[in-house]
Design an enzyme around this catalytic site. Structure first.
Site, PDB file in Angstrom:
ATOM      1  N   LYS A   1       0.817  -1.210   0.000  1.00  0.00           N
ATOM      2  CA  LYS A   1       0.000   0.000   0.000  1.00  0.00           C
ATOM      3  C   LYS A   1       0.852   1.262   0.000  1.00  0.00           C
ATOM      4  O   LYS A   1       0.629   2.197  -0.765  1.00  0.00           O
ATOM      5  CB  LYS A   1      -0.879  -0.067   1.252  1.00  0.00           C
ATOM      6  CG  LYS A   1      -1.592   1.189   1.639  1.00  0.00           C
ATOM      7  CD  LYS A   1      -2.565   0.893   2.777  1.00  0.00           C
ATOM      8  CE  LYS A   1      -1.848   0.984   4.126  1.00  0.00           C
ATOM      9  NZ  LYS A   1      -2.761   0.742   5.261  1.00  0.00           N
TER      10      LYS A   1
ATOM     11  N   HIS B   1      21.838  -1.871   5.420  1.00  0.00           N
ATOM     12  CA  HIS B   1      22.074  -0.588   4.748  1.00  0.00           C
ATOM     13  C   HIS B   1      23.492  -0.052   4.979  1.00  0.00           C
ATOM     14  O   HIS B   1      24.181   0.324   4.038  1.00  0.00           O
ATOM     15  CB  HIS B   1      21.062   0.467   5.219  1.00  0.00           C
ATOM     16  CG  HIS B   1      19.626   0.050   5.049  1.00  0.00           C
ATOM     17  ND1 HIS B   1      19.218  -0.759   4.017  1.00  0.00           N
ATOM     18  CD2 HIS B   1      18.499   0.347   5.757  1.00  0.00           C
ATOM     19  CE1 HIS B   1      17.907  -0.953   4.105  1.00  0.00           C
ATOM     20  NE2 HIS B   1      17.450  -0.299   5.164  1.00  0.00           N
TER      21      HIS B   1
ATOM     22  N   LYS C   1      19.301  11.960   8.915  1.00  0.00           N
ATOM     23  CA  LYS C   1      20.511  12.125   8.109  1.00  0.00           C
ATOM     24  C   LYS C   1      21.150  10.781   7.832  1.00  0.00           C
ATOM     25  O   LYS C   1      21.207   9.917   8.701  1.00  0.00           O
ATOM     26  CB  LYS C   1      21.504  13.029   8.846  1.00  0.00           C
ATOM     27  CG  LYS C   1      22.785  13.219   8.074  1.00  0.00           C
ATOM     28  CD  LYS C   1      23.431  14.581   8.124  1.00  0.00           C
ATOM     29  CE  LYS C   1      23.870  15.066   9.438  1.00  0.00           C
ATOM     30  NZ  LYS C   1      24.642  16.293   9.372  1.00  0.00           N
TER      31      LYS C   1
ATOM     32  N   ARG D   1      21.542  13.334  20.508  1.00  0.00           N
ATOM     33  CA  ARG D   1      22.490  12.730  19.561  1.00  0.00           C
ATOM     34  C   ARG D   1      22.784  11.265  19.872  1.00  0.00           C
ATOM     35  O   ARG D   1      23.636  10.653  19.240  1.00  0.00           O
ATOM     36  CB  ARG D   1      23.823  13.489  19.602  1.00  0.00           C
ATOM     37  CG  ARG D   1      23.802  14.858  18.969  1.00  0.00           C
ATOM     38  CD  ARG D   1      25.101  15.622  19.218  1.00  0.00           C
ATOM     39  NE  ARG D   1      26.310  14.809  19.122  1.00  0.00           N
ATOM     40  CZ  ARG D   1      26.858  14.400  17.981  1.00  0.00           C
ATOM     41  NH1 ARG D   1      26.319  14.742  16.843  1.00  0.00           N
ATOM     42  NH2 ARG D   1      27.940  13.664  17.989  1.00  0.00           N
TER      43      ARG D   1
ATOM     44  N   TYR E   1      35.866  15.005  16.112  1.00  0.00           N
ATOM     45  CA  TYR E   1      34.507  15.513  15.958  1.00  0.00           C
ATOM     46  C   TYR E   1      34.549  16.953  15.443  1.00  0.00           C
ATOM     47  O   TYR E   1      35.207  17.817  16.021  1.00  0.00           O
ATOM     48  CB  TYR E   1      33.821  15.442  17.310  1.00  0.00           C
ATOM     49  CG  TYR E   1      32.424  15.980  17.353  1.00  0.00           C
ATOM     50  CD1 TYR E   1      31.487  15.597  16.398  1.00  0.00           C
ATOM     51  CD2 TYR E   1      32.025  16.863  18.352  1.00  0.00           C
ATOM     52  CE1 TYR E   1      30.200  16.079  16.440  1.00  0.00           C
ATOM     53  CE2 TYR E   1      30.740  17.346  18.411  1.00  0.00           C
ATOM     54  CZ  TYR E   1      29.828  16.959  17.447  1.00  0.00           C
ATOM     55  OH  TYR E   1      28.566  17.433  17.486  1.00  0.00           O
TER      56      TYR E   1
HETATM   57  C1  BG6 Z   1      14.168   0.422   6.586  1.00  0.00           C
HETATM   58  C2  BG6 Z   1      14.094   0.168   8.054  1.00  0.00           C
HETATM   59  O1  BG6 Z   1      14.878  -0.599   5.951  1.00  0.00           O
HETATM   60  O2  BG6 Z   1      14.788   1.654   6.338  1.00  0.00           O
HETATM   61  C3  BG6 Z   1      13.364   1.296   8.761  1.00  0.00           C
HETATM   62  O3  BG6 Z   1      13.393  -1.050   8.294  1.00  0.00           O
HETATM   63  C4  BG6 Z   1      13.988   2.621   8.387  1.00  0.00           C
HETATM   64  O4  BG6 Z   1      13.386   1.107  10.168  1.00  0.00           O
HETATM   65  C5  BG6 Z   1      14.115   2.752   6.882  1.00  0.00           C
HETATM   66  O5  BG6 Z   1      13.152   3.644   8.886  1.00  0.00           O
HETATM   67  C6  BG6 Z   1      14.861   4.008   6.475  1.00  0.00           C
HETATM   68  O6  BG6 Z   1      14.801   4.194   5.093  1.00  0.00           O
HETATM   69  P1  BG6 Z   1      14.962   5.646   4.468  1.00  0.00           P
HETATM   70  O7  BG6 Z   1      14.995   5.412   2.994  1.00  0.00           O
HETATM   71  O8  BG6 Z   1      13.792   6.446   4.909  1.00  0.00           O
HETATM   72  O9  BG6 Z   1      16.247   6.192   5.004  1.00  0.00           O
END
Ligand code: BG6
Length: 480
Positions: A19, A235, A338, A460, A476
């Site tokens: 969705k 990621h 970020k 932070r 930093y």
């Molecule tokens: C997803 C995670 O893979 O990536 C989420 O499961 C996260 O928890 C999201 O919020 C973040 O993706 P983007 O593209 O908004 O940075």
């Protein structure tokens, strides 16, 4: 090109991912005339729904503009819906009949499903729904790909028993982001960067992901996985491999993925001593959202030790990177949104300026928001004095490329699947290595119920995270 009809089957069409993401992405691609001309979309889920009911659930996320009504009416015509169970061969037979009615066609199956039904669904697809003759079948899957090395291997072996690796598209949507794809060009298209891209010149690399939102009622799901599995293991680790890999012989998918795997193989499992774990608590002075701590989410167990923040120092033990800390940090409920890669270079040798004046150079690749590449440089303060100051060589996309629209990650990735390009998808050996690196740590945290450090929603993160970065000689600069 290939004039065949493509059928995109969205398994789990009535669910949240379909969705909010899949249907809106398909609609965007359609209205921009990016989908192959002959494409049909079939939704499949258990709920009995009419096509109108299905689409009306997705419409709030499609943002259809007034001038697009006619186009949307056309889009509806390429859609249909089949209700069926995930474990009934007869239902998949009806799905197959619906596809066959369209003709002999290429088939894409997007599994927008909970992992618990991956096995029955893929078994049924394999048994009943595969394309025949010269037509291909491709399967798109989403994380979680298991929850540790064993469960992931189990899933991999299951999938490998049914499909060839070139039929499997494991999504990591970070690979679809503009600045992530840009890493390969920046690194291998710039002579000035290649000689300094190594342990001699780089002192540390920080890869960050920050979100200003908490679990927003999704805590129950999140609690089973935690931030390491949700963001870091996929990621951030993918970003690391693109930053660290050697130059591939070409930009072909297999060449790039081979280099990425080599990086992963050079990373030893992370140890607890190199990790800071955090969990957010409510901020009594914050916005209504920020007042809710992680444990206040009613779907989260009261004694949960699941981390919502983690910083980890990782090392790539090869000739290029030995000794250079890669500091990965990610967290929810922080002060900002970020994602960036920050490469900090070593001090200038033989500094001739007033002590402490010259700052380290940094190259920053900001993935989001506001895509940018910038380099921190020292310059003379303009004017009569001979002071020096830090400034930036700045390639901010919205000013340099104003008017160019940046495709959304999912749009690019779904088109990649239509085109058969696996560059931006995770290969099974990459996945194996990613789990090898994180599994011992995850098991230790879970077995010993290691308590995360509380941090305030909107901050932070735990100060221990900054302290660890400092320990690894990251200076930093006040903005990362
Ligand atoms: C997803 C995670 O893979 O990536 C989420 O499961 C996260 O928890 C999201 O919020 C973040 O993706 P983007 O593209 O908004 O940075």
């Amino acid at each position: 090109g290939d004039k065949s009809v493509n059928v995109f089957v969205c398994m789990g069409a009535s669910g949240d991912l379909a969705k909010k993401k899949i249907y809106p992405v398909l609609w965007n691609l359609y209205k921009e005339d990016l989908l192959p001309t002959e494409t049909r979309i079939i939704g499949y889920a258990r709920t009995k729904l009419s096509l109108e009911e299905l689409l009306s659930r997705c419409e709030p996320f499609m943002k259809i503009k007034d001038g697009e009504k006619a186009k949307y009416a056309e889009f509806i015509k390429i859609n249909s819906y089949v209700a069926g169970n995930y474990d009934k061969a007869a239902d998949f037979k009806r799905l197959d009949d619906a596809i066959k009615e369209i003709g002999s066609c290429h088939r894409l199956f997007y599994l927008a499903l909970p992992p618990s039904v991956y096995e029955p669904v893929t078994l049924n697809i394999k048994a009943t729904c595969m394309a025949t003759g010269d037509k291909w079948t491709r399967i798109i899957i989403e994380k979680p790909f298991g929850r540790d090395l064993d469960s992931s291997e189990h899933l991999s072996q299951h999938l490998a028993s049914l499909f060839k690796e070139e039929q499997l598209y494991r999504i990591d949507h970070y690979l679809g982001k503009e600045m992530v794809q840009n890493l390969v060009v920046l690194r291998f298209g710039n002579r000035i960067l290649s000689p300094i891209w190594n342990r001699d010149s780089v002192s540390s690399i920080v890869i960050s992901f920050k979100e200003p939102i908490g679990t927003q009622g999704r805590g129950g799901y999140f609690d089973e996985f935690g931030i390491i599995r949700d963001v870091m293991q996929n990621h951030l680790l993918q970003l690391l491999t693109l930053v660290a890999m050697e130059k591939p012989p070409s930009t072909k998918a297999e060449d790039i993925r081979n280099e990425k795997v080599k990086v992963l193989k050079s990373i030893p499992p992370i140890e607890l001593k190199d990790v800071v774990l955090g969990q957010y608590v409510g901020n009594p002075d914050g916005t209504p959202d920020q007042r809710e701590g992680y444990l206040d989410d009613p779907t989260v167990p009261k004694d949960s030790v699941t981390p919502t923040f983690v910083t980890a120092a990782m090392f790539v033990k090869n000739e290029r990177w030995d000794g250079v800390p890669f500091i990965l940090r990610c967290g929810k409920a922080l002060n900002e949104r970020k994602a960036e890669v920050r490469i900090q270079f070593r001090d200038v040798p033989g500094d001739i300026f007033a002590e402490g004046k010259v700052k380290r150079n940094e190259l920053v690749i900001r993935v989001q928001p506001n895509e940018a590449v910038y380099m921190k440089l020292m310059t003379k303060t303009p004017g009569m004095s001979f002071n020096c100051e830090e400034t930036e060589l700045d390639l901010t996309y919205h000013s340099r490329y104003s008017g160019v629209s940046m495709p959304e990650a999912y749009e690019r990735l779904i088109l990649d699947v239509f085109n058969g390009s696996q560059i931006n998808f995770v290969r099974s050996d990459e996945l194996y290595e990613a789990w090898r690196i994180f599994t011992p740590l995850l098991h230790k945290i879970e077995k010993e119920k290691i308590k995360p450090i509380p941090y305030i929603f909107g901050s932070r993160g735990p100060k221990e995270s900054d302290e660890m970065s400092a320990k690894y000689d990251f200076k930093y600069t006040g903005e990362y």
